[in-house]
Design an enzyme around this catalytic site. Structure first.
Site, PDB file in Angstrom:
ATOM      1  N   GLU A  95       9.371   1.316   4.250  1.00 56.04           N
ATOM      2  CA  GLU A  95       8.300   1.997   4.986  1.00 56.04           C
ATOM      3  C   GLU A  95       8.841   3.168   5.798  1.00 56.04           C
ATOM      4  OE1 GLU A  95       4.918  -0.472   3.864  1.00 56.04           O
ATOM      5  OE2 GLU A  95       5.184   1.553   4.655  1.00 56.04           O
ATOM      6  N   ARG A 117       7.594   6.950   4.915  1.00 56.17           N
ATOM      7  CA  ARG A 117       6.754   7.563   5.951  1.00 56.17           C
ATOM      8  C   ARG A 117       7.538   8.548   6.812  1.00 56.17           C
ATOM      9  NH1 ARG A 117       2.155   3.160   7.771  1.00 56.17           N
ATOM     10  NH2 ARG A 117       2.597   1.606   6.188  1.00 56.17           N
ATOM     11  N   ASP A 158       4.474  -1.610  -7.693  1.00 61.44           N
ATOM     12  CA  ASP A 158       3.847  -0.308  -7.932  1.00 61.44           C
ATOM     13  C   ASP A 158       4.742   0.932  -7.912  1.00 61.44           C
ATOM     14  OD1 ASP A 158       4.170  -0.577  -5.182  1.00 61.44           O
ATOM     15  OD2 ASP A 158       2.056  -0.452  -4.693  1.00 61.44           O
ATOM     16  N   GLU A 186      -5.429   4.690  -2.630  1.00 64.66           N
ATOM     17  CA  GLU A 186      -5.006   4.698  -4.042  1.00 64.66           C
ATOM     18  C   GLU A 186      -6.094   5.142  -5.019  1.00 64.66           C
ATOM     19  OE1 GLU A 186      -2.198   2.660  -1.648  1.00 64.66           O
ATOM     20  OE2 GLU A 186      -4.328   2.187  -1.900  1.00 64.66           O
ATOM     21  N   THR A 196       5.372   8.542  -2.508  1.00 61.58           N
ATOM     22  CA  THR A 196       4.351   7.491  -2.564  1.00 61.58           C
ATOM     23  C   THR A 196       3.523   7.417  -1.286  1.00 61.58           C
ATOM     24  OG1 THR A 196       4.004   5.213  -3.321  1.00 61.58           O
ATOM     25  CG2 THR A 196       5.736   5.564  -1.683  1.00 61.58           C
TER      26      THR A 196
END
Length: 656
Positions: free
Chosen positions: A280, A284, A413, A547, A633
């Protein structure tokens, strides 16, 4: 001792310090001419240190000399020793084929006395050495003492300067050509109106965070206060600020961007005692900082990204090089999530580092980042894959797969997404990544993708040889991925994959359309007559996820079919109607209820992804064109690296 030497008188060798006399030095030496009254503070300080050393040593002798009663078992190496057990191949009590042998030591009193005497002699020798050093110090002239003090001062100042200066400046590298970072205004009035509405939603989300949650990771829009989760170690790292920066820039909200930039410059500090998610924080923070750097050209963002990346590197200190899920930014200690299969790392987490780490090596010239991610790729390439599928769990200690669960939704994913995007970001030169992607997608299509009785194409989840007919909201990104990867796919299958992307987009739209709020649930089933509908209560929530809208945008870019803009507008209206509150935007707990309750969290990815994809959907294609940009992503755009004339340190080309 002599004219220039001190006289130190003790009542007994190691007793209390009773008297210290400091004599006058010879006329030839200018120091100490007026006895103690005229001693400088610095000289007094040195003497105080010396006398303190004597006192410490004396007290040490008094308190720490061995006491016979305490050393009845002073037989190190013999009483409770860990020795190899040659005969037994099994692990003993302490593991690694070792056992404890008890009771082989005797209680030889003579030996104890010798040890005690030896220890006393050592302390006496230490005293003598300290006394000698004190004598030498006091024999020195005032000038010599002053010079020593100045040397020590200079050393301290130099150390402080080094600390303040921080790391070495990063080497200059050519800035990739950045194009289409602003404008993109559509010609059609209705489309422009919709785009303006998205910008207004972004401003409401940002202003609310600015007012009620500034500096916190996220916002509780109903409680109107800051919010944080364990992925950020409950520290105040301003995740929303870092995540939102590039969206603000792309939308032309430059005052807001400047506020965020100032906060990062003054407050963003990674030397905190916080255990964070490596994945994360990478997607981010590092992704957000790198994107802000490339868009704005502000060097500070690059420096911050590199500082943080260095804090993540200890997570890779595992037997296999597969990183831990979490790392403490201060101590560098890593561990995995307690719920992950038998202490495993997660495919989507350790497989979603490549884009950011390649850029880090490009910008710093340090090969370590590139090498870490290439090591992961090489390790995975050697492993057997059940049915050609990558399980979601891999143990970083043993290098073995955990339970055989494969998903294109959560836990899996973005691993597949980054294989494709590694190829795109390399200007399509990383053919190894493309081949790995193609092979993986072929296995997924064979084992995971099915058509429902009602004709909806969905992506199920493979669990221990069984296909679960359930699709997660997270898996809806795959429609956009299939479209993005269509060009360059093997065996002239570009049309096939574009069609597959369209079918996934349609299914995910149905999951939205079949709810009361016209917002999609977290997961939806395809059995027992129910299709694209959530069954369990704990799967009916919507947490501002991007998404489905992400797939609409990719499909719009590749087809310009107006239905994708229409579907995106339906979602935007639903978010504005049901998720907007006076203090920002909140997720909802049940998309099938006409009177939903809020979860009271404005996720940072709502500003980073959901609103950015909506804005781009209603912009022209020359805003962030695919030829120049690849989105990580978390929707942070990173420029394509035209590596024809650039060699990444540590790459295969560099070794030749």
């Amino acid at each position: 001792g002599g004219v220039n030497g001190p006289v130190l008188v003790f009542s007994k060798p190691c007793g209390p310090l009773s008297h210290v006399e400091i004599p006058t030095l010879s006329p030839g030496a200018s120091s100490f001419t007026h006895h103690r009254a005229t001693l400088r503070l610095s000289e007094k300080f040195i003497l105080l240190l010396i006398l303190s050393a004597f006192i410490t040593l004396c007290f040490g002798a008094f308190f720490f000399l061995p006491d016979n009663s305490k050393h009845k078992r002073f037989d190190l190496g013999l009483e409770d020793v860990l020795i190899p057990h040659i005969d037994s191949p099994k692990e003993g009590k302490h593991g690694s084929g070792q056992v404890i042998i008890h009771g082989q030591g005797g209680h030889d009193e003579n030996r104890h006395r010798e040890e005690e005497e030896s220890l006393r002699n050592k302390i006496r020798a230490d005293h003598e050495r300290a006394l000698q050093e004190a004598k030498e110090k006091l024999r020195k002239s005032r000038k010599e003492l002053k010079a020593e003090i100045q040397t020590e001062k200079a050393k301290v100042i130099e150390d402080l300067k080094k600390k303040e200066a921080g790391p070495k400046p990063l080497p200059p590298v050519p800035m990739p050509k950045v194009v289409g970072v602003s404008d993109g205004e559509p010609a059609e009035a209705d489309v422009k109106e919709r785009r303006d509405k998205i910008r207004e939603m972004m401003k409401h989300a940002w202003d609310s965070y600015r007012q009620y949650g500034w500096g916190h990771n996220e916002l509780k829009p109903l409680a109107k206060k800051g919010h944080s989760t364990n992925i950020f170690g409950n520290s105040q790292l301003g995740a929303t600020i870092v995540d939102a920066l590039d969206t603000l820039y792309i939308m032309g909200l430059h005052e807001e961007f400047k506020d965020g930039q100032e906060w990062i410059e003054q407050n963003l500090d990674f030397s905190v005692n916080a255990e964070v998610s490596v994945f994360e924080v990478n997607i981010r923070f590092i992704g957000g900082l790198l994107a802000a750097y490339y868009l704005s050209g502000q060097e500070m963002f690059k420096v911050k990204a590199v500082q943080l990346a260095e804090k993540l590197l200890p997570a890779f200190n595992t037997p296999t090089g597969i990183p831990w899920a979490m790392v403490n930014l201060k101590s560098g200690v890593g561990r995995n999530w307690g719920w992950a299969s038998a202490g495993s790392s997660i495919l989507a987490e350790f497989g979603t580092l490549h884009m950011e780490f390649v850029h880090l090596t490009y910008l710093t010239g340090n090969p370590v980042y590139y090498q870490k991610v290439m090591h992961i790729r090489k390790l995975l390439a050697k492993m057997d894959r059940p049915n050609g599928l990558y399980p979601n769990y891999l143990n970083p200690r043993t290098g073995r797969w955990g339970q055989h669960h494969t998903s294109l939704g959560g836990l899996g994913d973005s691993f597949y997404e980054y294989l494709l995007k590694a190829w795109l970001m390399s200007d399509k030169t990383d053919t190894e990544a493309r081949k790995t992607y193609d092979d993986a997608i072929e296995a997924i299509e064979r084992h995971l993708i099915r058509k429902s009785n009602g004709g909806l194409t969905f992506i199920g989840e493979w669990k221990n040889g069984h296909l679960e007919r359930k699709m997660g909201h997270l898996a809806c990104f795959a429609g956009g991925m299939f479209a993005l990867g269509a060009d360059g796919s093997p065996d002239d299958k570009a049309g096939h994959y574009l069609q597959l992307g369209a079918e996934i987009a349609h299914t995910c739209h149905e999951s939205y359309d079949r709810t009361v709020l016209k917002l999609g649930p977290e997961a939806f089933k395809f059995d027992s007559g129910l299709e694209a509908v959530a069954v369990r209560q704990n799967e009916k929530y919507y947490i501002l996820r991007p998404e489905v809208i992400e797939t609409y945008w990719y499909m719009w870019r590749f087809t310009h079919d107006p239905k994708y803009r229409q579907w995106g507008w339906e979602a935007a209206k639903a978010i504005d109607k049901y998720c907007r509150v006076s203090g920002g935007f909140s997720g909802v707990k049940d998309v099938y209820s006409s009177n939903p309750t809020y979860d009271d969290v404005q996720q940072s990815f709502f500003l980073a992804e959901t609103l950015k994809y909506l804005y781009l959907l209603f912009s022209t294609d020359d805003l962030m064109p695919f030829e120049s940009w690849v989105f990580n992503t978390e929707a942070h755009p990173l420029p394509v690296l035209h590596l024809g004339n650039i060699t990444l340190p540590g790459s295969e080309n560099a070794k030749r």
